[in-house]
Design a protein around this motif. Structure first.
Motif, PDB file in Angstrom:
ATOM      1  N   GLU A  70      88.129 -41.468 -59.712  1.00 53.83           N
ATOM      2  CA  GLU A  70      87.781 -40.227 -60.388  1.00 53.83           C
ATOM      3  C   GLU A  70      87.160 -39.296 -59.371  1.00 53.83           C
ATOM      4  O   GLU A  70      86.631 -39.721 -58.342  1.00 53.83           O
ATOM      5  CB  GLU A  70      86.806 -40.486 -61.533  1.00 53.83           C
ATOM      6  CG  GLU A  70      85.499 -41.121 -61.069  1.00 53.83           C
ATOM      7  CD  GLU A  70      84.513 -41.282 -62.209  1.00 53.83           C
ATOM      8  OE1 GLU A  70      84.156 -40.255 -62.802  1.00 53.83           O
ATOM      9  OE2 GLU A  70      84.120 -42.425 -62.495  1.00 53.83           O
ATOM     10  N   VAL A  71      87.251 -38.017 -59.622  1.00 52.07           N
ATOM     11  CA  VAL A  71      86.670 -37.034 -58.720  1.00 52.07           C
ATOM     12  C   VAL A  71      85.189 -36.851 -59.078  1.00 52.07           C
ATOM     13  O   VAL A  71      84.856 -36.570 -60.228  1.00 52.07           O
ATOM     14  CB  VAL A  71      87.424 -35.689 -58.812  1.00 52.07           C
ATOM     15  CG1 VAL A  71      86.757 -34.644 -57.920  1.00 52.07           C
ATOM     16  CG2 VAL A  71      88.877 -35.874 -58.434  1.00 52.07           C
ATOM     17  N   ASP A 107      81.026 -35.867 -57.229  1.00 54.69           N
ATOM     18  CA  ASP A 107      80.228 -35.362 -56.114  1.00 54.69           C
ATOM     19  C   ASP A 107      79.423 -36.522 -55.529  1.00 54.69           C
ATOM     20  O   ASP A 107      78.542 -37.083 -56.194  1.00 54.69           O
ATOM     21  CB  ASP A 107      79.299 -34.252 -56.609  1.00 54.69           C
ATOM     22  CG  ASP A 107      78.481 -33.635 -55.486  1.00 54.69           C
ATOM     23  OD1 ASP A 107      78.628 -34.070 -54.330  1.00 54.69           O
ATOM     24  OD2 ASP A 107      77.692 -32.708 -55.768  1.00 54.69           O
ATOM     25  N   LEU A 142      83.025 -33.564 -52.669  1.00 49.38           N
ATOM     26  CA  LEU A 142      83.853 -34.231 -53.667  1.00 49.38           C
ATOM     27  C   LEU A 142      84.732 -35.289 -53.031  1.00 49.38           C
ATOM     28  O   LEU A 142      85.342 -35.061 -51.980  1.00 49.38           O
ATOM     29  CB  LEU A 142      84.723 -33.198 -54.402  1.00 49.38           C
ATOM     30  CG  LEU A 142      83.991 -32.055 -55.109  1.00 49.38           C
ATOM     31  CD1 LEU A 142      84.982 -31.187 -55.857  1.00 49.38           C
ATOM     32  CD2 LEU A 142      82.930 -32.601 -56.052  1.00 49.38           C
ATOM     33  N   ASN A 158      87.560 -38.663 -54.273  1.00 48.66           N
ATOM     34  CA  ASN A 158      88.342 -39.263 -55.366  1.00 48.66           C
ATOM     35  C   ASN A 158      88.332 -40.774 -55.159  1.00 48.66           C
ATOM     36  O   ASN A 158      89.113 -41.304 -54.359  1.00 48.66           O
ATOM     37  CB  ASN A 158      89.774 -38.725 -55.372  1.00 48.66           C
ATOM     38  CG  ASN A 158      90.548 -39.223 -56.586  1.00 48.66           C
ATOM     39  OD1 ASN A 158      89.963 -39.651 -57.576  1.00 48.66           O
ATOM     40  ND2 ASN A 158      91.865 -39.179 -56.510  1.00 48.66           N
ATOM     41  N   SER A 215      95.797 -37.054 -48.044  1.00 41.93           N
ATOM     42  CA  SER A 215      94.458 -37.260 -48.581  1.00 41.93           C
ATOM     43  C   SER A 215      93.372 -36.981 -47.560  1.00 41.93           C
ATOM     44  O   SER A 215      92.225 -36.766 -47.908  1.00 41.93           O
ATOM     45  CB  SER A 215      94.315 -38.706 -49.105  1.00 41.93           C
ATOM     46  OG  SER A 215      94.508 -39.627 -48.052  1.00 41.93           O
ATOM     47  N   ARG A 260      87.903 -36.593 -48.332  1.00 39.31           N
ATOM     48  CA  ARG A 260      87.368 -35.485 -49.111  1.00 39.31           C
ATOM     49  C   ARG A 260      88.490 -34.803 -49.886  1.00 39.31           C
ATOM     50  O   ARG A 260      89.619 -34.694 -49.394  1.00 39.31           O
ATOM     51  CB  ARG A 260      86.696 -34.480 -48.183  1.00 39.31           C
ATOM     52  CG  ARG A 260      85.990 -33.328 -48.894  1.00 39.31           C
ATOM     53  CD  ARG A 260      85.494 -32.321 -47.883  1.00 39.31           C
ATOM     54  NE  ARG A 260      84.803 -31.214 -48.532  1.00 39.31           N
ATOM     55  CZ  ARG A 260      84.521 -30.067 -47.931  1.00 39.31           C
ATOM     56  NH1 ARG A 260      84.874 -29.885 -46.669  1.00 39.31           N
ATOM     57  NH2 ARG A 260      83.891 -29.112 -48.583  1.00 39.31           N
ATOM     58  N   VAL A 261      88.214 -34.376 -51.115  1.00 33.92           N
ATOM     59  CA  VAL A 261      89.192 -33.649 -51.919  1.00 33.92           C
ATOM     60  C   VAL A 261      88.819 -32.180 -51.917  1.00 33.92           C
ATOM     61  O   VAL A 261      87.688 -31.803 -51.587  1.00 33.92           O
ATOM     62  CB  VAL A 261      89.244 -34.209 -53.359  1.00 33.92           C
ATOM     63  CG1 VAL A 261      89.625 -35.663 -53.362  1.00 33.92           C
ATOM     64  CG2 VAL A 261      87.907 -34.024 -54.062  1.00 33.92           C
ATOM     65  N   LEU A 297      88.099 -28.692 -57.086  1.00 33.85           N
ATOM     66  CA  LEU A 297      88.247 -29.693 -58.155  1.00 33.85           C
ATOM     67  C   LEU A 297      86.877 -30.060 -58.706  1.00 33.85           C
ATOM     68  O   LEU A 297      85.943 -30.335 -57.950  1.00 33.85           O
ATOM     69  CB  LEU A 297      88.940 -30.957 -57.630  1.00 33.85           C
ATOM     70  CG  LEU A 297      90.419 -30.807 -57.235  1.00 33.85           C
ATOM     71  CD1 LEU A 297      90.954 -32.127 -56.734  1.00 33.85           C
ATOM     72  CD2 LEU A 297      91.231 -30.331 -58.428  1.00 33.85           C
ATOM     73  N   PRO A 299      84.191 -32.446 -60.802  1.00 32.87           N
ATOM     74  CA  PRO A 299      84.027 -33.882 -61.108  1.00 32.87           C
ATOM     75  C   PRO A 299      84.372 -34.169 -62.558  1.00 32.87           C
ATOM     76  O   PRO A 299      84.129 -33.344 -63.446  1.00 32.87           O
ATOM     77  CB  PRO A 299      82.543 -34.136 -60.824  1.00 32.87           C
ATOM     78  CG  PRO A 299      82.103 -33.005 -59.950  1.00 32.87           C
ATOM     79  CD  PRO A 299      82.953 -31.820 -60.340  1.00 32.87           C
ATOM     80  N   GLN A 300      84.931 -35.341 -62.756  1.00 27.88           N
ATOM     81  CA  GLN A 300      85.262 -35.792 -64.110  1.00 27.88           C
ATOM     82  C   GLN A 300      84.237 -36.816 -64.543  1.00 27.88           C
ATOM     83  O   GLN A 300      83.782 -37.623 -63.748  1.00 27.88           O
ATOM     84  CB  GLN A 300      86.659 -36.425 -64.147  1.00 27.88           C
ATOM     85  CG  GLN A 300      87.758 -35.473 -63.714  1.00 27.88           C
ATOM     86  CD  GLN A 300      89.094 -36.184 -63.638  1.00 27.88           C
ATOM     87  OE1 GLN A 300      89.182 -37.362 -63.912  1.00 27.88           O
ATOM     88  NE2 GLN A 300      90.121 -35.454 -63.261  1.00 27.88           N
TER      89      GLN A 300
END
Length: 717
Positions: free
Chosen positions: A407-408, A410, A442, A444, A494, A569-570, A574, A576-577
């Protein structure tokens, strides 16, 4: 010159012959010693088992004997008419006695004619005569103390299991015979106990009278057995009447066994325990097989090296090629050694957990268990299962076979959220410093595994500082990576946005340079026994690699250590979920129809029973092919499919893909404890339940997965 060459070749040939002859001779000597040792160990095991069986039988017979004596005192001096008048009261007393002693089938008081005055089965007792039973007529002519009879079948109208009688004589004040007090003992009580202590393959236990009548037998017999006093067993017992150890073919089945026997105190009873000689030989074969597993490769390697040396004198280039093969064989041997270390560590930890579970189950089976103790044992089982699941998760994380739930999030905010828990975990003597960025970092990744990795690194730092010092947590973005990480990220999108680096620095004693190369190995630890499993840093390593990152360490003796966890890093746009909490209660099925696909029948029945109790309608199949046939026949009767991933033939992933290909609109929920396909490719868009799972967790996932379909069905209506 040529003579010297011939001599060197001859010497090499002699050495090649010796490399085979010497191991064979050593193996023959070791086999002889091992066989003697295996027999001695088996004899000690047999004698310990017969000691346990002896103590058990002695306590059982003494308990029954005391109970018979107490009953005799209760009715001593009472005429039969008074006993009949008090029959309801005595019946209840006898019934309480049989209920309190699980080894008893019933208890009786007979008059001088063999008719029951009172028994524990029915009140009043039927007018039947038992004067022909051995437990009765043995006492008629003289007082013989406690008598133990032969196995008997209940006489109609009484029914139930076979029994043997244990009885005492009733005397009048002048010593004349006025009846018998008898207890019917269940042979199956002893056989059940023997089944528990004789779990090893080839185990054997028996209990019999001194005249050769066998009362209880494990494995159980379908017929009565009487040993011939003139046979091998009878002659040995006659020569050594108290105890002994013999090898004999048992008359009931003709199987040769090593058997120890012992007389039960003053009672005319023997108990015996043994092992099949074939099982003892199987142990020896297994031991020698282990020697061969290492001996044959070692011998072959020595022979190969000598062969290489022989060819080296003739062909120098061939020698170089053979040397490379020997180096590969050595690396393989080292990998086998590491695998053996890993296997031994896993077996040790799991055996500890299984011991707690087995002991708790045994204690739960005890009669008259209080509710508080029952809850304590149930809690112990649940805790052991949770610890086993955590150990499995750590192993799979190290092996990079753990199906992650990325999941994304911080990384800085997640580290900050752990501050309070880390403060409690590390203790008040350790200062925690957090250097966190203002902008989100962020990544993932699996948030739970990320937190576990931080806790493992923090715990390692705490132990290195002996509970006192300073730990600094730093989170930052970086484009500078180590060589290994650069190789891992080469060609991967990625890593296009750089990496997030989380460092954990301590003021501990540092790590010696000689140990830096081993700290991420599973079960490698410098702590005392019982103070660490050696899996903490292995989990960090496995999580980092499987997430597309890396973990590094720098250390200097006396100046502490710094662990750096790199994660791809993403893009910063995006968000966070958030994960839904997984501690909610079970969700009722309300008639929801679930097709359960599981090839393990025990696990399938567990899931089906639990879901059925919650109101789900369950259809159970044991393979994906039958499940697909059910769906093709009538998919509308199912709200969702719950399938195992690893199954023979078509896997759960294959089933999910086949459902999509056929346009069947039934959601699929997958479950697994380990799957290489899942760890590499994910769950193919399906919800995933990790084994081991609880019924509460399973009901929540099923309800969540089926909800979109049920809403659509309702809208269509």
């Amino acid at each position: 010159m040529q003579r010297a060459q011939r001599n060197s070749l001859r010497l090499l040939q002699w050495m090649m012959a010796a490399s085979l002859a010497l191991p064979i001779a050593l193996f023959a000597v070791a086999a002889t010693i091992s066989y003697t040792s295996t027999k001695d160990i088996a004899d000690r095991e047999i004698e310990r088992t017969v000691d346990v069986a002896h103590e058990h039988a002695l306590k059982v017979f003494e308990t029954i004997d005391r109970s018979l004596a107490e009953l005799n005192e209760v009715v001593r001096g009472l005429p039969d008419d008074i006993i009949r008048a008090r029959e309801p009261t005595l019946h209840r007393r006898l019934k309480r006695l049989t209920v309190s002693l699980p080894q008893l089938k019933s208890a009786w008081i007979f008059d001088a004619n063999g008719k029951a005055l009172v028994n524990s089965l029915v009140s009043p007792p039927p007018e039947l005569g038992f004067a022909d039973r051995d437990y009765f007529y043995a006492h008629v002519d003289q007082s013989i103390g406690t008598f133990i009879g032969m196995p008997l079948t209940p006489r109609p109208p009484y029914q139930g299991a076979r029994f043997f009688g244990m009885s005492r004589r009733r005397d009048s004040d002048d010593g004349s015979f006025i009846g018998v007090i008898q207890a019917s003992v269940l042979p199956e009580y002893f056989e059940s106990f023997y089944a528990r202590i004789g779990a090893d393959p080839g185990s054997f236990l028996a209990m019999g009278r001194t005249d050769g009548v066998v009362l209880a037998h494990f494995p159980r017999l379908d017929h009565d057995l009487r040993l011939d006093p003139g046979g091998p067993v009878g002659r040995e017992i006659a020569a050594h009447p108290e105890h002994g150890l013999i090898t004999v073919a048992w008359p009931s089945d003709g199987i040769e066994r090593r058997i120890a026997y012992r007389r039960v105190a003053e009672y005319p009873i023997y108990v015996s325990a043994g092992l099949e000689t074939s099982a003892i030989r199987a142990r020896w074969f297994a031991t020698m097989g282990q020697h061969l597993v290492f001996g044959i490769p070692a011998t072959a390697l020595l022979f190969l090296l000598l062969a290489l040396a022989l060819r080296r004198t003739q062909h120098l280039q061939a020698e170089a090629a053979k040397r490379r093969e020997a180096e590969e064989a050595l690396k393989h041997s080292q990998r086998l050694e590491a695998l053996g270390q890993l296997t031994g560590g896993v077996a040790h930890d799991f055996n500890n957990l299984l011991t707690v579970i087995r002991a708790s189950v045994d204690l739960l089976n005890r009669p008259q268990l209080t509710e508080e103790r029952r809850q304590r044992y149930i809690t112990a089982i649940a805790d052991s299962v949770a610890r086993a699941a955590k150990l499995t998760s750590q192993l799979l994380a190290f092996a990079r076979r753990q199906p992650l739930k990325p999941e994304v999030f911080d990384a800085g905010a997640r580290v900050q959220s752990l501050h309070d828990m880390l403060a409690t975990l590390l203790g008040p003597a350790i200062e925690i410093v957090m250097q966190l960025p203002l902008e989100p970092c962020l990544v993932n990744a699996d948030a739970s595994q990320f937190e576990t990795a931080l806790i493992n690194m923090a715990t390692n730092a705490r132990d290195a500082m002996q509970g006192k010092g300073r730990i600094v947590f730093n989170v930052e973005t970086t484009t500078t990576v180590v060589d290994t990480l650069a190789q891992l990220s080469a060609g991967q999108t990625s890593a296009d946005h750089g990496f997030v680096r989380v460092t954990v620095s301590d003021t501990g004693v540092g790590i010696p340079a000689a140990r830096l190369g081993r700290i991420f190995e599973p079960f490698f630890t410098t702590k005392q026994v019982g103070h660490g499993t050696g899996l903490g840093l292995s989990q960090v390593f496995g999580f980092a690699r499987q997430s597309g990152g890396e973990v590094t360490v720098t250390s200097e003796l006396g100046h502490g250590s710094t662990f750096s966890l790199y994660l791809p890093r993403v893009p910063p746009d995006l968000l966070p979920q958030r994960q839904a909490p997984n501690t909610a209660p079970a969700v009722a099925g309300s008639g929801m129809s679930v097709l359960v696909v599981e090839d393990n029948i025990e696990l399938a029945n567990f899931a089906a029973d639990g879901l059925t109790a919650l109101g789900y309608s369950i259809t159970l199949v044991d393979n994906a092919t039958d499940a697909l046939a059910e769906l093709v026949m009538d998919a509308d009767r199912f709200d969702l499919v719950f399938s195992d991933v690893v199954m023979p033939g078509m896997t759960g992933l294959d089933l999910a893909q086949a459902i999509r290909d056929r346009g069947i609109g039934v959601p699929v929920v997958l479950t697994t404890g380990y799957s290489q396909a899942l760890s590499q490719d994910g769950a193919a868009g399906c919800d995933l339940v990790q084994k081991p799972y609880s019924i509460e967790e399973l009901s929540r996932v099923l309800h969540h997965a089926a909800r979109p379909r049920r809403v659509r069905d309702g809208a269509a209506e």
